[in-house]
Write a protein that holds these residues in place. Structure first.
Motif, mmCIF file in Angstrom:
data_model
loop_
_atom_site.group_PDB
_atom_site.id
_atom_site.type_symbol
_atom_site.label_atom_id
_atom_site.label_comp_id
_atom_site.label_asym_id
_atom_site.label_seq_id
_atom_site.Cartn_x
_atom_site.Cartn_y
_atom_site.Cartn_z
ATOM 1 N N SER A 235 0.844 -1.202 0.000
ATOM 2 C CA SER A 235 0.000 0.000 0.000
ATOM 3 C C SER A 235 0.875 1.247 0.000
ATOM 4 O O SER A 235 1.937 1.291 0.625
ATOM 5 C CB SER A 235 -0.932 0.008 1.207
ATOM 6 O OG SER A 235 -0.188 0.110 2.403
ATOM 7 N N LYS A 237 0.392 5.331 0.753
ATOM 8 C CA LYS A 237 -0.535 6.288 1.347
ATOM 9 C C LYS A 237 -0.542 7.583 0.536
ATOM 10 O O LYS A 237 0.511 8.149 0.226
ATOM 11 C CB LYS A 237 -0.160 6.578 2.794
ATOM 12 C CG LYS A 237 -0.282 5.348 3.694
ATOM 13 C CD LYS A 237 -0.070 5.709 5.140
ATOM 14 C CE LYS A 237 -0.182 4.480 6.037
ATOM 15 N NZ LYS A 237 -1.523 3.865 5.967
ATOM 16 N N THR A 238 -1.737 8.020 0.196
ATOM 17 C CA THR A 238 -1.926 9.276 -0.529
ATOM 18 C C THR A 238 -3.002 10.095 0.191
ATOM 19 O O THR A 238 -3.733 9.573 1.042
ATOM 20 C CB THR A 238 -2.353 9.020 -1.982
ATOM 21 O OG1 THR A 238 -3.573 8.236 -1.981
ATOM 22 C CG2 THR A 238 -1.276 8.261 -2.737
ATOM 23 N N ASP A 240 -6.299 12.823 -0.321
ATOM 24 C CA ASP A 240 -7.251 13.378 -1.273
ATOM 25 C C ASP A 240 -7.369 14.885 -1.081
ATOM 26 O O ASP A 240 -6.635 15.496 -0.289
ATOM 27 C CB ASP A 240 -8.606 12.687 -1.132
ATOM 28 C CG ASP A 240 -9.202 12.855 0.262
ATOM 29 O OD1 ASP A 240 -8.655 13.661 1.044
ATOM 30 O OD2 ASP A 240 -10.209 12.184 0.569
ATOM 31 N N ASN A 244 -7.796 13.734 3.561
ATOM 32 C CA ASN A 244 -7.929 12.393 4.132
ATOM 33 C C ASN A 244 -6.854 11.473 3.569
ATOM 34 O O ASN A 244 -6.505 11.542 2.373
ATOM 35 C CB ASN A 244 -9.314 11.821 3.805
ATOM 36 C CG ASN A 244 -10.426 12.671 4.391
ATOM 37 O OD1 ASN A 244 -10.332 13.119 5.529
ATOM 38 N ND2 ASN A 244 -11.476 12.892 3.602
ATOM 39 N N THR A 245 -6.327 10.599 4.407
ATOM 40 C CA THR A 245 -5.286 9.661 3.986
ATOM 41 C C THR A 245 -5.918 8.424 3.363
ATOM 42 O O THR A 245 -6.803 7.800 3.958
ATOM 43 C CB THR A 245 -4.407 9.250 5.181
ATOM 44 O OG1 THR A 245 -3.832 10.432 5.755
ATOM 45 C CG2 THR A 245 -3.312 8.307 4.730
ATOM 46 N N LEU A 246 -5.457 8.080 2.175
ATOM 47 C CA LEU A 246 -5.979 6.919 1.456
ATOM 48 C C LEU A 246 -4.866 5.924 1.209
ATOM 49 O O LEU A 246 -3.695 6.296 1.025
ATOM 50 C CB LEU A 246 -6.593 7.350 0.112
ATOM 51 C CG LEU A 246 -7.722 8.385 0.164
ATOM 52 C CD1 LEU A 246 -8.144 8.760 -1.243
ATOM 53 C CD2 LEU A 246 -8.913 7.839 0.954
ATOM 54 N N ASP A 247 -5.235 4.655 1.211
ATOM 55 C CA ASP A 247 -4.284 3.584 0.895
ATOM 56 C C ASP A 247 -4.556 3.080 -0.515
ATOM 57 O O ASP A 247 -5.657 2.602 -0.815
ATOM 58 C CB ASP A 247 -4.418 2.418 1.888
ATOM 59 C CG ASP A 247 -3.723 2.713 3.206
ATOM 60 O OD1 ASP A 247 -2.714 3.448 3.175
ATOM 61 O OD2 ASP A 247 -4.200 2.239 4.249
ATOM 62 N N THR A 248 -3.546 3.179 -1.369
ATOM 63 C CA THR A 248 -3.629 2.641 -2.720
ATOM 64 C C THR A 248 -2.754 1.396 -2.786
ATOM 65 O O THR A 248 -1.558 1.457 -2.456
ATOM 66 C CB THR A 248 -3.154 3.667 -3.759
ATOM 67 O OG1 THR A 248 -3.934 4.861 -3.624
ATOM 68 C CG2 THR A 248 -3.316 3.124 -5.174
#
Length: 382
Positions: A235, A237-238, A240, A244-248
Protein backbone atom coordinates in the motif's frame (compact mmCIF):
# COMPACT_ATOMS: atom_id res chain seq x y z
CA UNK A 1 -33.07 -101.74 -43.03
CA UNK A 2 -36.45 -100.03 -43.14
CA UNK A 3 -36.43 -99.79 -39.36
CA UNK A 4 -33.02 -98.10 -39.42
CA UNK A 5 -34.19 -95.50 -41.99
CA UNK A 6 -37.34 -94.87 -39.99
CA UNK A 7 -35.29 -94.36 -36.83
CA UNK A 8 -32.96 -91.90 -38.57
CA UNK A 9 -35.88 -89.92 -39.97
CA UNK A 10 -37.47 -89.70 -36.52
CA UNK A 11 -34.21 -88.55 -34.98
CA UNK A 12 -33.82 -85.90 -37.69
CA UNK A 13 -37.35 -84.64 -37.15
CA UNK A 14 -36.78 -84.56 -33.40
CA UNK A 15 -33.48 -82.69 -33.76
CA UNK A 16 -35.02 -80.22 -36.18
CA UNK A 17 -37.94 -79.63 -33.88
CA UNK A 18 -35.57 -79.16 -30.93
CA UNK A 19 -33.45 -76.63 -32.85
CA UNK A 20 -36.57 -74.79 -33.99
CA UNK A 21 -37.80 -74.63 -30.42
CA UNK A 22 -34.42 -73.35 -29.22
CA UNK A 23 -34.24 -70.70 -31.94
CA UNK A 24 -37.81 -69.69 -31.25
CA UNK A 25 -37.04 -69.48 -27.51
CA UNK A 26 -33.95 -67.35 -28.19
CA UNK A 27 -35.94 -65.10 -30.48
CA UNK A 28 -38.57 -64.72 -27.80
CA UNK A 29 -36.01 -63.84 -25.12
CA UNK A 30 -34.62 -61.05 -27.33
CA UNK A 31 -37.95 -59.26 -27.37
CA UNK A 32 -38.54 -56.45 -24.93
CA UNK A 33 -41.42 -54.28 -23.74
CA UNK A 34 -41.25 -50.82 -22.12
CA UNK A 35 -43.70 -48.03 -21.42
CA UNK A 36 -43.30 -44.61 -23.00
CA UNK A 37 -42.56 -43.12 -19.55
CA UNK A 38 -39.37 -45.21 -19.20
CA UNK A 39 -36.36 -42.95 -18.72
CA UNK A 40 -33.75 -43.08 -21.48
CA UNK A 41 -31.01 -44.20 -19.06
CA UNK A 42 -33.17 -47.06 -17.72
CA UNK A 43 -33.97 -48.09 -21.30
CA UNK A 44 -30.26 -48.15 -22.11
CA UNK A 45 -29.58 -50.41 -19.11
CA UNK A 46 -32.31 -52.84 -20.20
CA UNK A 47 -31.22 -52.97 -23.84
CA UNK A 48 -27.54 -53.26 -22.93
CA UNK A 49 -28.24 -56.67 -21.41
CA UNK A 50 -29.37 -57.96 -24.83
CA UNK A 51 -26.56 -56.15 -26.65
CA UNK A 52 -23.92 -57.79 -24.47
CA UNK A 53 -25.52 -61.20 -24.76
CA UNK A 54 -25.92 -61.17 -28.55
CA UNK A 55 -23.12 -58.90 -29.88
CA UNK A 56 -20.84 -58.55 -26.86
CA UNK A 57 -21.11 -54.74 -27.10
CA UNK A 58 -21.75 -52.18 -24.38
CA UNK A 59 -24.55 -49.66 -24.87
CA UNK A 60 -23.78 -46.09 -23.79
CA UNK A 61 -25.85 -42.91 -23.76
CA UNK A 62 -23.50 -40.09 -24.78
CA UNK A 63 -26.30 -37.72 -25.77
CA UNK A 64 -27.52 -34.72 -23.82
CA UNK A 65 -31.07 -36.15 -23.87
CA UNK A 66 -32.27 -36.80 -20.32
CA UNK A 67 -35.98 -37.64 -20.39
CA UNK A 68 -38.40 -40.50 -21.16
CA UNK A 69 -38.27 -42.50 -24.42
CA UNK A 70 -41.68 -41.07 -25.49
CA UNK A 71 -42.75 -44.21 -27.35
CA UNK A 72 -44.28 -47.53 -26.12
CA UNK A 73 -42.28 -50.66 -26.88
CA UNK A 74 -44.34 -53.87 -27.06
CA UNK A 75 -42.82 -57.29 -27.71
CA UNK A 76 -40.15 -55.86 -30.01
CA UNK A 77 -36.72 -57.21 -30.92
CA UNK A 78 -34.16 -55.24 -28.88
CA UNK A 79 -32.19 -53.82 -31.81
CA UNK A 80 -35.33 -52.55 -33.52
CA UNK A 81 -36.49 -51.09 -30.21
CA UNK A 82 -33.18 -49.26 -29.83
CA UNK A 83 -33.36 -47.84 -33.35
CA UNK A 84 -36.97 -46.75 -32.78
CA UNK A 85 -36.05 -44.94 -29.53
CA UNK A 86 -33.20 -43.16 -31.29
CA UNK A 87 -35.46 -42.14 -34.19
CA UNK A 88 -38.25 -40.93 -31.90
CA UNK A 89 -35.95 -38.70 -29.86
CA UNK A 90 -33.79 -37.48 -32.78
CA UNK A 91 -30.68 -39.29 -31.58
CA UNK A 92 -27.88 -40.84 -33.59
CA UNK A 93 -27.04 -44.54 -33.05
CA UNK A 94 -23.32 -45.06 -33.54
CA UNK A 95 -21.71 -48.51 -33.63
CA UNK A 96 -18.04 -49.04 -32.95
CA UNK A 97 -15.66 -51.75 -31.82
CA UNK A 98 -17.13 -53.13 -28.61
CA UNK A 99 -19.82 -50.51 -28.13
CA UNK A 100 -23.09 -48.97 -29.28
CA UNK A 101 -23.64 -45.30 -28.44
CA UNK A 102 -26.55 -42.89 -28.55
CA UNK A 103 -25.37 -39.40 -29.56
CA UNK A 104 -26.85 -36.02 -30.34
CA UNK A 105 -27.69 -35.29 -33.97
CA UNK A 106 -27.17 -31.91 -35.63
CA UNK A 107 -30.93 -31.34 -35.43
CA UNK A 108 -30.97 -31.82 -31.66
CA UNK A 109 -28.07 -29.40 -31.30
CA UNK A 110 -29.94 -26.79 -33.35
CA UNK A 111 -33.04 -27.24 -31.18
CA UNK A 112 -30.93 -26.83 -28.05
CA UNK A 113 -29.47 -23.62 -29.49
CA UNK A 114 -32.97 -22.32 -30.22
CA UNK A 115 -34.04 -23.09 -26.67
CA UNK A 116 -31.04 -21.13 -25.35
CA UNK A 117 -32.31 -18.01 -27.09
CA UNK A 118 -35.28 -18.02 -24.69
CA UNK A 119 -33.05 -17.99 -21.59
CA UNK A 120 -32.24 -14.86 -19.63
CA UNK A 121 -28.72 -13.43 -20.28
CA UNK A 122 -27.22 -14.61 -16.98
CA UNK A 123 -28.44 -18.20 -17.35
CA UNK A 124 -27.44 -18.23 -21.03
CA UNK A 125 -23.92 -17.18 -20.10
CA UNK A 126 -23.66 -19.96 -17.51
CA UNK A 127 -24.83 -22.55 -20.06
CA UNK A 128 -22.34 -21.31 -22.65
CA UNK A 129 -19.50 -21.55 -20.13
CA UNK A 130 -20.55 -25.09 -19.22
CA UNK A 131 -20.27 -26.06 -22.91
CA UNK A 132 -16.92 -24.30 -23.47
CA UNK A 133 -13.64 -26.20 -23.53
CA UNK A 134 -11.14 -25.28 -20.86
CA UNK A 135 -7.36 -25.02 -20.72
CA UNK A 136 -5.26 -26.12 -17.75
CA UNK A 137 -2.17 -23.92 -17.40
CA UNK A 138 0.71 -25.31 -15.35
CA UNK A 139 3.70 -23.08 -14.67
CA UNK A 140 7.01 -23.40 -12.86
CA UNK A 141 8.84 -20.19 -11.89
CA UNK A 142 12.55 -20.49 -11.07
CA UNK A 143 15.19 -17.90 -10.21
CA UNK A 144 18.59 -19.17 -11.41
CA UNK A 145 22.19 -17.96 -11.38
CA UNK A 146 22.79 -16.36 -14.79
CA UNK A 147 26.52 -17.16 -14.90
CA UNK A 148 25.74 -20.85 -14.29
CA UNK A 149 23.25 -20.84 -17.16
CA UNK A 150 25.86 -19.23 -19.41
CA UNK A 151 28.39 -21.95 -18.53
CA UNK A 152 25.83 -24.59 -19.51
CA UNK A 153 25.23 -22.85 -22.84
CA UNK A 154 21.44 -23.08 -22.57
CA UNK A 155 19.59 -21.77 -25.62
CA UNK A 156 16.00 -21.05 -24.55
CA UNK A 157 15.03 -20.18 -28.13
CA UNK A 158 15.62 -23.81 -29.13
CA UNK A 159 12.74 -25.19 -27.03
CA UNK A 160 10.84 -27.81 -29.03
CA UNK A 161 8.54 -30.62 -27.91
CA UNK A 162 9.40 -30.06 -24.25
CA UNK A 163 13.19 -30.17 -24.78
CA UNK A 164 15.90 -27.50 -24.87
CA UNK A 165 19.39 -27.57 -26.40
CA UNK A 166 22.35 -27.30 -24.02
CA UNK A 167 25.77 -26.62 -25.58
CA UNK A 168 27.75 -27.36 -22.43
CA UNK A 169 31.48 -26.76 -22.18
CA UNK A 170 33.77 -28.97 -20.10
CA UNK A 171 32.70 -27.36 -16.80
CA UNK A 172 29.05 -27.34 -17.67
CA UNK A 173 29.12 -30.90 -19.00
CA UNK A 174 30.61 -32.21 -15.76
CA UNK A 175 27.78 -30.55 -13.83
CA UNK A 176 25.07 -31.92 -16.11
CA UNK A 177 26.25 -35.44 -16.94
CA UNK A 178 25.58 -37.04 -13.55
CA UNK A 179 22.00 -35.74 -13.06
CA UNK A 180 21.07 -36.48 -16.68
CA UNK A 181 22.45 -40.01 -16.44
CA UNK A 182 20.45 -40.65 -13.28
CA UNK A 183 17.24 -39.33 -14.82
CA UNK A 184 17.74 -41.13 -18.14
CA UNK A 185 17.42 -37.91 -20.16
CA UNK A 186 19.63 -36.19 -22.67
CA UNK A 187 21.80 -37.40 -25.55
CA UNK A 188 25.31 -38.85 -25.65
CA UNK A 189 26.81 -36.19 -27.95
CA UNK A 190 29.93 -34.61 -26.44
CA UNK A 191 29.24 -31.01 -25.43
CA UNK A 192 25.74 -31.06 -26.93
CA UNK A 193 22.68 -32.20 -25.01
CA UNK A 194 18.98 -32.23 -25.74
CA UNK A 195 17.45 -31.98 -22.29
CA UNK A 196 13.89 -32.25 -21.02
CA UNK A 197 12.90 -28.87 -19.57
CA UNK A 198 11.66 -30.29 -16.26
CA UNK A 199 14.84 -32.34 -15.88
CA UNK A 200 16.95 -29.23 -16.48
CA UNK A 201 14.99 -27.28 -13.87
CA UNK A 202 15.48 -30.03 -11.28
CA UNK A 203 19.19 -30.26 -12.17
CA UNK A 204 19.70 -26.52 -11.60
CA UNK A 205 17.93 -26.82 -8.24
CA UNK A 206 19.95 -29.92 -7.33
CA UNK A 207 23.22 -28.05 -7.93
CA UNK A 208 21.94 -25.20 -5.73
CA UNK A 209 22.25 -22.73 -8.59
CA UNK A 210 18.60 -21.75 -8.51
CA UNK A 211 15.42 -22.04 -6.50
CA UNK A 212 11.84 -22.71 -7.54
CA UNK A 213 9.68 -19.78 -6.48
CA UNK A 214 6.25 -21.19 -7.36
CA UNK A 215 4.49 -24.00 -9.22
CA UNK A 216 0.96 -22.64 -9.83
CA UNK A 217 -1.76 -24.43 -11.81
CA UNK A 218 -4.96 -22.81 -13.06
CA UNK A 219 -7.98 -23.91 -15.14
CA UNK A 220 -9.25 -21.23 -17.56
CA UNK A 221 -12.26 -21.37 -19.87
CA UNK A 222 -11.57 -20.72 -23.55
CA UNK A 223 -11.88 -16.99 -24.23
CA UNK A 224 -11.58 -16.02 -20.56
CA UNK A 225 -8.65 -14.54 -18.60
CA UNK A 226 -6.91 -16.23 -15.69
CA UNK A 227 -4.56 -14.57 -13.22
CA UNK A 228 -1.88 -16.03 -10.96
CA UNK A 229 -0.05 -13.97 -8.34
CA UNK A 230 2.67 -15.23 -6.03
CA UNK A 231 3.63 -12.30 -3.83
CA UNK A 232 1.94 -9.55 -1.88
CA UNK A 233 0.07 -6.29 -2.29
CA UNK A 234 1.80 -3.21 -0.92
CA UNK A 235 0.00 0.00 0.00
CA UNK A 236 1.04 3.56 -0.73
CA UNK A 237 -0.54 6.29 1.35
CA UNK A 238 -1.93 9.28 -0.53
CA UNK A 239 -4.08 12.24 0.45
CA UNK A 240 -7.25 13.38 -1.27
CA UNK A 241 -8.44 16.96 -1.74
CA UNK A 242 -10.01 17.01 1.73
CA UNK A 243 -6.76 15.91 3.35
CA UNK A 244 -7.93 12.39 4.13
CA UNK A 245 -5.29 9.66 3.99
CA UNK A 246 -5.98 6.92 1.46
CA UNK A 247 -4.28 3.58 0.90
CA UNK A 248 -3.63 2.64 -2.72
CA UNK A 249 -2.62 -1.00 -3.20
CA UNK A 250 -0.22 -2.32 -5.84
CA UNK A 251 0.34 -5.99 -6.64
CA UNK A 252 3.93 -7.22 -6.51
CA UNK A 253 5.71 -10.56 -6.84
CA UNK A 254 5.32 -12.94 -9.78
CA UNK A 255 2.12 -12.09 -11.64
CA UNK A 256 0.91 -14.00 -14.70
CA UNK A 257 -2.17 -13.21 -16.79
CA UNK A 258 -3.27 -15.79 -19.40
CA UNK A 259 -6.07 -15.60 -21.98
CA UNK A 260 -6.33 -18.91 -23.92
CA UNK A 261 -8.67 -19.53 -26.87
CA UNK A 262 -9.20 -23.06 -28.21
CA UNK A 263 -9.41 -23.04 -32.04
CA UNK A 264 -10.38 -25.99 -34.25
CA UNK A 265 -8.05 -26.22 -37.28
CA UNK A 266 -8.78 -29.10 -39.66
CA UNK A 267 -10.16 -31.21 -36.83
CA UNK A 268 -7.24 -30.48 -34.49
CA UNK A 269 -7.52 -28.26 -31.40
CA UNK A 270 -4.90 -25.53 -31.08
CA UNK A 271 -4.48 -22.98 -28.29
CA UNK A 272 -4.05 -19.30 -29.08
CA UNK A 273 -2.85 -17.71 -25.86
CA UNK A 274 -2.11 -14.16 -24.80
CA UNK A 275 0.38 -14.20 -21.95
CA UNK A 276 1.87 -11.47 -19.77
CA UNK A 277 4.33 -12.04 -16.93
CA UNK A 278 5.55 -9.54 -14.35
CA UNK A 279 8.13 -9.80 -11.61
CA UNK A 280 8.06 -6.83 -9.29
CA UNK A 281 9.07 -5.77 -5.81
CA UNK A 282 8.36 -2.66 -3.73
CA UNK A 283 10.73 -0.72 -1.48
CA UNK A 284 8.78 1.67 0.75
CA UNK A 285 10.53 4.68 2.23
CA UNK A 286 9.58 7.81 4.14
CA UNK A 287 9.57 9.93 0.99
CA UNK A 288 8.21 7.57 -1.70
CA UNK A 289 7.83 3.92 -2.65
CA UNK A 290 9.88 2.48 -5.50
CA UNK A 291 8.38 -0.48 -7.38
CA UNK A 292 10.91 -2.37 -9.50
CA UNK A 293 9.36 -4.28 -12.40
CA UNK A 294 10.42 -6.75 -15.06
CA UNK A 295 7.65 -7.53 -17.54
CA UNK A 296 7.18 -9.70 -20.60
CA UNK A 297 4.14 -10.05 -22.88
CA UNK A 298 3.60 -12.33 -25.84
CA UNK A 299 1.06 -14.22 -27.93
CA UNK A 300 1.57 -17.97 -28.44
CA UNK A 301 0.03 -20.70 -30.56
CA UNK A 302 0.45 -24.07 -28.85
CA UNK A 303 -0.85 -27.57 -29.39
CA UNK A 304 -2.46 -29.67 -26.69
CA UNK A 305 -0.06 -30.54 -23.83
CA UNK A 306 2.83 -28.56 -25.34
CA UNK A 307 5.42 -27.00 -23.05
CA UNK A 308 7.34 -23.79 -23.63
CA UNK A 309 9.66 -21.45 -21.72
CA UNK A 310 9.73 -17.72 -21.13
CA UNK A 311 13.10 -16.41 -19.93
CA UNK A 312 15.20 -13.26 -20.07
CA UNK A 313 13.90 -11.42 -16.99
CA UNK A 314 17.04 -10.42 -15.05
CA UNK A 315 17.82 -8.80 -11.74
CA UNK A 316 20.97 -8.17 -9.72
CA UNK A 317 21.44 -9.31 -6.14
CA UNK A 318 24.14 -7.50 -4.12
CA UNK A 319 25.70 -9.27 -1.14
CA UNK A 320 28.26 -7.68 1.24
CA UNK A 321 30.96 -10.20 2.19
CA UNK A 322 33.48 -9.71 5.04
CA UNK A 323 36.91 -11.23 4.28
CA UNK A 324 40.27 -11.33 6.07
CA UNK A 325 41.96 -13.03 9.03
CA UNK A 326 39.50 -15.23 10.92
CA UNK A 327 38.35 -13.91 14.33
CA UNK A 328 40.45 -10.74 14.09
CA UNK A 329 38.47 -9.38 11.13
CA UNK A 330 35.26 -9.63 13.17
CA UNK A 331 36.46 -7.76 16.30
CA UNK A 332 34.50 -4.64 17.31
CA UNK A 333 35.84 -1.35 15.98
CA UNK A 334 36.75 -0.13 19.45
CA UNK A 335 39.38 -2.89 19.95
CA UNK A 336 42.23 -0.70 18.78
CA UNK A 337 40.87 -0.68 15.23
CA UNK A 338 42.29 -4.14 14.56
CA UNK A 339 39.33 -5.11 12.34
CA UNK A 340 40.36 -2.48 9.80
CA UNK A 341 43.90 -3.87 9.62
CA UNK A 342 42.93 -7.55 9.39
CA UNK A 343 39.84 -7.51 7.21
CA UNK A 344 37.87 -5.76 4.49
CA UNK A 345 34.37 -5.69 3.01
CA UNK A 346 33.60 -6.59 -0.57
CA UNK A 347 30.36 -6.45 -2.53
CA UNK A 348 29.43 -9.45 -4.65
CA UNK A 349 26.94 -8.96 -7.41
CA UNK A 350 25.02 -11.94 -8.71
CA UNK A 351 22.86 -11.69 -11.79
CA UNK A 352 19.81 -13.91 -11.66
CA UNK A 353 17.40 -14.89 -14.40
CA UNK A 354 13.71 -15.62 -13.98
CA UNK A 355 12.71 -18.75 -15.93
CA UNK A 356 9.06 -19.68 -16.32
CA UNK A 357 7.97 -22.95 -17.97
CA UNK A 358 4.40 -23.13 -19.20
CA UNK A 359 2.39 -26.25 -20.06
CA UNK A 360 -1.04 -25.92 -21.71
CA UNK A 361 -3.51 -28.84 -21.72
CA UNK A 362 -6.97 -28.79 -23.31
CA UNK A 363 -9.68 -30.09 -20.96
CA UNK A 364 -13.22 -31.12 -21.87
CA UNK A 365 -16.07 -28.79 -20.96
CA UNK A 366 -17.81 -29.10 -17.60
CA UNK A 367 -20.84 -30.74 -19.22
CA UNK A 368 -18.70 -33.34 -21.03
CA UNK A 369 -16.84 -34.15 -17.82
CA UNK A 370 -20.18 -34.55 -16.01
CA UNK A 371 -21.47 -37.00 -18.63
CA UNK A 372 -18.21 -38.98 -18.53
CA UNK A 373 -18.41 -39.12 -14.74
CA UNK A 374 -21.98 -40.42 -14.85
CA UNK A 375 -21.11 -43.06 -17.44
CA UNK A 376 -18.13 -44.18 -15.35
CA UNK A 377 -20.30 -44.49 -12.22
CA UNK A 378 -22.94 -46.43 -14.18
CA UNK A 379 -20.31 -48.86 -15.48
CA UNK A 380 -18.86 -49.32 -11.97
CA UNK A 381 -22.32 -50.18 -10.61
CA UNK A 382 -22.72 -52.85 -13.26
Amino acid sequence: MHKLITTLVCLSLFAGGWLFAQNNLQYETEKVSMSEQTHINNAVRILEHFSLEEDGKKLINLSSYNSSINIPIKEMQWRKALELIALQNKLLLEEGVGYLALKDTDESIVEAAQEMEDLDPETKQLVEEALTKQVRIKAVAMLADRSYLKNLGIDWSSVFNGKVSVNAGFAGASQLTSPLTLSGSGTADVGNYSVDINTLIRTIELNQKGSILAEPSILVSSGKTGRIQVGQDISIKTADEAGNTLDTFFSTGIIMDVSPVVVDVNGEDLIMMKLSIERSSGQPSEVSTVITKSTSATELIMYDNEETVIAGLFDTDEITVRSGIPILKDLPWWVFGIRYLTGYNSVERKERELIITINAEIVDSALERLLQSRNTKTEEKR
